[in-house]
Design a protein around this motif. Structure first.
Motif, short mmCIF file in Angstrom:
data_model
loop_
_atom_site.label_atom_id
_atom_site.label_comp_id
_atom_site.label_asym_id
_atom_site.label_seq_id
_atom_site.Cartn_x
_atom_site.Cartn_y
_atom_site.Cartn_z
N THR A 30 0.84 -1.21 0.00
CA THR A 30 0.00 0.00 0.00
C THR A 30 0.87 1.25 0.00
O THR A 30 0.47 2.30 -0.51
N GLN A 31 2.08 1.14 0.54
CA GLN A 31 2.97 2.29 0.58
C GLN A 31 3.57 2.60 -0.80
O GLN A 31 4.10 3.68 -1.03
N ASP A 32 3.49 1.66 -1.72
CA ASP A 32 4.10 1.83 -3.04
C ASP A 32 3.09 2.44 -4.00
O ASP A 32 2.17 1.77 -4.47
N ASN A 33 3.26 3.75 -4.29
CA ASN A 33 2.29 4.45 -5.14
C ASN A 33 2.70 4.47 -6.61
O ASN A 33 1.94 4.86 -7.47
N THR A 35 2.90 2.55 -9.27
CA THR A 35 2.54 1.20 -9.75
C THR A 35 2.96 0.96 -11.19
O THR A 35 2.84 -0.14 -11.69
N LYS A 136 9.32 0.03 -2.91
CA LYS A 136 8.91 -0.89 -4.00
C LYS A 136 9.62 -2.22 -3.86
O LYS A 136 9.01 -3.28 -4.01
N TYR B 81 -4.22 -4.33 -10.22
CA TYR B 81 -5.10 -3.53 -9.37
C TYR B 81 -6.42 -3.40 -10.14
O TYR B 81 -6.45 -3.54 -11.37
N ARG B 99 -6.24 -3.51 -3.27
CA ARG B 99 -4.80 -3.59 -3.06
C ARG B 99 -4.22 -4.44 -4.20
O ARG B 99 -4.98 -4.89 -5.07
#
Lengths: 154, 221
Positions: A30-33, A35, A136, B81, B99
């Motif tokens: 969730t901390q890795d934005n 993607t 990441k 996602y 998630r």
């Protein structure tokens, strides 16, 4: 036991690594934005020959220990994450200590092929900001373990 | 699509993938506080490491609260996602996002087919691995065994007379139990198991079979 080509590693229980990571997977990912970037891309891990695998896993795990876990370690506030990291790191240390990648001349082309894969991974890592890259990399431990599991025999 | 004012509606909630044998279906709950309002939904998905969100062609302005993304997420070695937004007239919610979803690690492996044959003091069990989701019925069948070479089975046997449960983990698809009591009803159920991260298991339906009468005692009568 792990069998990375000629390299054998006993005494590591893969389910322990999975358990450690699974406990913190959602928190980490969730901390890795960012993607749109994947460090352990298919080109790094797909179709790795047995002979290459020892070199590649040795490079990757050393990088995770010396760069990723070492620097991410200071950011960990939650005890749960710290416990998981310690378990992962301790098991990675055991694996690396038991890997003996051959230095024979006739293995040079194979080790270079593995090294190119590792360089692709590291280049992507370095192209990112350090903080984002660390986040990441820890979030992609499931990709790493999935690949390592192919070389694991119960 | 008609442009809408984003944030005018609350987001859908509890958005998650339900995955069984690589059939990956996105589920969500309607936004809270909109009872009786005819809300529709639009879904998009994203392949980790790629550049942009993609529309799910079958799930544009739908009123149901699920969307089958099996085809879009069929490369099970990638991660994904998905996101959904609610739309009502000119208003819409912000996106509600899952998630990271990794089908190879997260799909539930369904139970095998179980065939039982009884002898006097024995039961023979033959298992057939579950099939992977298929895009079209006439596509080549792929067994989950082909995807997970380390697939194993937990076999549970229940003696209805002694009320004792016994279990064993096996790697191959046949099991011969030859130490049983004659003329006794036994019930069997089986779970698939893949070494690796923890996964939810789906037990097979309970099947019961009776061992045959002991020929020796039958002759004495």
């Amino acid at each position: 036991e792990f069998r990375f080509g000629p390299c054998r590693v006993e005494g590591v229980v893969l389910s322990e690594l999975w358990e450690a990571f699974w406990a913190v997977k959602n928190t980490l990912q969730t901390q890795d934005n960012i993607t749109s970037v994947q460090l352990l891309k298919p080109q790094v891990l797909q179709d790795v020959s047995d002979a290459e695998s020892c070199y590649l896993v040795h490079s990757l795990l050393k990088f995770y220990l010396n760069t990723v876990f070492k620097n991410y370690h200071n950011k960990i506030a939650k005890v749960k994450i710290l416990k998981s990291f310690s378990s992962l790191a301790n098991n990675f240390i055991v694996i690396v200590s038991k890997l003996q990648p051959s230095k024979e001349k006739d293995m040079l082309s194979i080790s270079e092929r593995a090294h190119r894969r590792f360089l692709l991974f590291r280049r992507t890592f370095k192209q990112m900001g350090t903080e984002a890259a660390l986040v990441k990399a820890v979030g992609e431990v499931d990709i790493l373990l999935t690949w390592m599991q192919k070389f694991y025999q119960l | 699509a008609v442009p809408c004012v984003s944030g005018g509606l609350p987001k859908p909630t509890n958005i998650t993938f339900l995955s069984i044998n690589m059939k990956n279906v996105l589920h969500w709950n309607p936004p809270e506080g909109l009872r009786g309002v005819e809300v529709t939904y639009t879904v998009q998905y994203f392949i980790y490491g790629q550049k942009q969100w993609l529309g799910a062609s079958e799930c544009r302005s739908i009123s149901r609260t699920y969307c089958d993304l099996s085809a879009e997420t069929s490369d099970y070695e990638h991660q994904y996602y998905a996101k959904v937004k609610a739309i009502w007239e000119t208003k819409c919610s912000e996106w509600a996002e899952t998630r990271r979803f990794y089908p190879f690690l997260e799909t539930q492996v369904g139970p095998p087919k179980v065939a039982l044959t009884a002898g006097e003091k024995s039961i023979s069990i033959v298992l057939t691995a579950p099939k992977k989701w298929q895009r079209h019925p006439n596509d080549d069948t792929v067994s989950m065994q082909q995807i997970y070479s380390s697939l194993k089975y937990n076999v549970f046997l229940y003696n209805t007379k002694s009320r004792r449960m016994w279990s064993q983990c096996i790697a191959n698809s046949t099991l011969e139990l030859s130490w049983l009591e004659p003329n006794t009803l036994y019930c069997v159920h089986v779970e698939s198991f893949v070494p690796g991260p923890p996964r939810l298991t789906l037990p097979s339906q309970k099947q019961c079979i009776s061992t045959l009468e002991d020929q020796m005692s039958a002759l004495k009568v």
